[in-house]
Write a protein that holds these residues in place. Structure first.
Motif, PDB file in Angstrom:
ATOM      1  N   ASN A  27       0.904  -1.379  -0.066  1.00  0.00           N
ATOM      2  CA  ASN A  27      -0.005   0.057  -0.068  1.00  0.00           C
ATOM      3  C   ASN A  27       0.862   1.321  -0.042  1.00  0.00           C
ATOM      4  O   ASN A  27       0.260   2.207  -0.555  1.00  0.00           O
ATOM      5  N   SER A  28       1.863   1.064   0.732  1.00  0.00           N
ATOM      6  CA  SER A  28       2.649   2.375   0.484  1.00  0.00           C
ATOM      7  C   SER A  28       4.361   1.957   1.088  1.00  0.00           C
ATOM      8  O   SER A  28       4.576   1.080   1.687  1.00  0.00           O
ATOM      9  N   GLN A  44       8.547   1.317   0.052  1.00  0.00           N
ATOM     10  CA  GLN A  44       9.480   0.840  -0.986  1.00  0.00           C
ATOM     11  C   GLN A  44      10.108  -0.434  -0.358  1.00  0.00           C
ATOM     12  O   GLN A  44      10.642  -0.366   0.786  1.00  0.00           O
ATOM     13  N   GLU A 100       3.638  -0.390   4.373  1.00  0.00           N
ATOM     14  CA  GLU A 100       2.288  -0.753   4.696  1.00  0.00           C
ATOM     15  C   GLU A 100       2.061  -1.924   3.834  1.00  0.00           C
ATOM     16  O   GLU A 100       1.895  -1.595   2.380  1.00  0.00           O
TER      17      GLU A 100
END
Length: 87
Positions: free
Chosen positions: A50-51, A53, A81
């Motif tokens: 979701n977020s 790297q 996430e």
């Protein structure tokens, strides 16, 4: 130290840099994501990123769509996430 947040839970964990990958890290923290080969061939440990790297210790051979990662060969390079499928 990177923070790993598991979507749709209240869990936020700090990734221990001595862990080889996210799959091993999650198992160490009593989570049970799906897996099979542990080497990036099958794609069973695929989850949504979701977020943040990640980087791959070895490039996976399984097909990985944009926004997905394979837990067995990925490590976070910043806070992430993830959304782990429930089976």
């Amino acid at each position: 130290m990177c923070k790993v947040t598991i979507a749709n839970t209240d869990q936020s964990l700090h990734f221990d840099s001595d862990q080889p990958n996210l799959l091993t890290f999650l198992e160490k923290n009593q989570l049970k994501p799906q897996f099979h080969c542990r080497e990036g061939f099958c794609g069973a440990c695929r989850c949504k990123l979701n977020s943040g790297q990640v980087e791959y210790q070895q490039e996976p051979l399984a097909f990985v769509r944009k926004g997905e990662i394979l837990l067995c060969c990925a490590t976070p390079i910043d806070d992430i996430e993830i959304d782990i499928p429930k089976f």
